[in-house]
Motif scaffolding. Structure first.
Motif, PDB file in Angstrom:
ATOM      1  N   ARG A 113      -0.035  -5.841   2.198  1.00  0.00           N
ATOM      2  CA  ARG A 113       0.596  -5.323   3.415  1.00  0.00           C
ATOM      3  C   ARG A 113       2.105  -5.498   3.318  1.00  0.00           C
ATOM      4  NH1 ARG A 113      -2.613  -7.606   8.572  1.00  0.00           N
ATOM      5  NH2 ARG A 113      -0.463  -7.646   9.246  1.00  0.00           N
ATOM      6  N   ARG A 164      -2.748   4.035   4.224  1.00  0.00           N
ATOM      7  CA  ARG A 164      -4.154   3.920   4.632  1.00  0.00           C
ATOM      8  C   ARG A 164      -5.106   4.391   3.535  1.00  0.00           C
ATOM      9  NH1 ARG A 164      -4.949   3.558  10.605  1.00  0.00           N
ATOM     10  NH2 ARG A 164      -2.858   3.299  11.447  1.00  0.00           N
ATOM     11  N   TYR A 216       0.844  -1.194   0.000  1.00  0.00           N
ATOM     12  CA  TYR A 216       0.000   0.000   0.000  1.00  0.00           C
ATOM     13  C   TYR A 216       0.884   1.250   0.000  1.00  0.00           C
ATOM     14  CZ  TYR A 216      -3.659  -3.294   1.400  1.00  0.00           C
ATOM     15  OH  TYR A 216      -4.541  -4.342   1.456  1.00  0.00           O
ATOM     16  N   GLY A 269      -5.167   1.660   0.934  1.00  0.00           N
ATOM     17  CA  GLY A 269      -5.960   0.544   1.450  1.00  0.00           C
ATOM     18  C   GLY A 269      -7.447   0.826   1.384  1.00  0.00           C
TER      19      GLY A 269
END
Length: 127
Positions: free
Chosen positions: A72, A52, A39, A55
């Motif tokens: 991840r 984030r 990510y 994601g």
């Protein structure tokens, strides 16, 4: 991961998709089979957002792109989607670290050292 409809040529259509989300999905589509980006790698490649945000985009819109290639950083398979992702990784020959005998019943992890793609061979002219 929500599904997104596809156009006649099979490419995902993203009606009213935010510009950042569109860019994240484009990067996901560029990752070669057998390779992954984290990510954070995707955010760094785009020079915008962070892990984030990437994601979140993948959770909301990633169903129509190879979502299993955006992962991840620790190589742990996406919770709730482990078996589907594992099938893709095995089909594509993505390097995995098999679970040890001590971790019986546990899922393998991605071998990030070997599987990670740096985007170096990304499409010429793509920005």
């Amino acid at each position: 991961m929500s599904e997104v409809s596809t156009s006649d040529d099979g490419r995902p259509e993203h009606p009213e998709l935010p510009e950042y989300a569109e860019r994240v999905l484009e990067v996901a589509e560029m990752i070669p089979p057998g390779c992954v980006m984290t990510y954070g790698d995707v955010a760094e490649w785009l020079e915008r957002g962070g892990p984030r945000q990437v994601g979140r985009v993948m959770a909301l819109y990633g169903g129509a792109v190879p979502w299993w290639r955006v992962v991840r950083a620790d190589g742990v398979l996406l919770p709730g989607h482990e078996l589907r992702a594992l099938a893709h990784y095995r089909t594509e020959g993505t390097p995995l670290k098999e679970a040890s005998r001590v971790a019986e019943g546990h899922m393998p992890r991605l071998d990030m050292r070997r599987a990670r793609w740096d985007g170096g061979e990304r499409a010429q002219g793509h920005t």
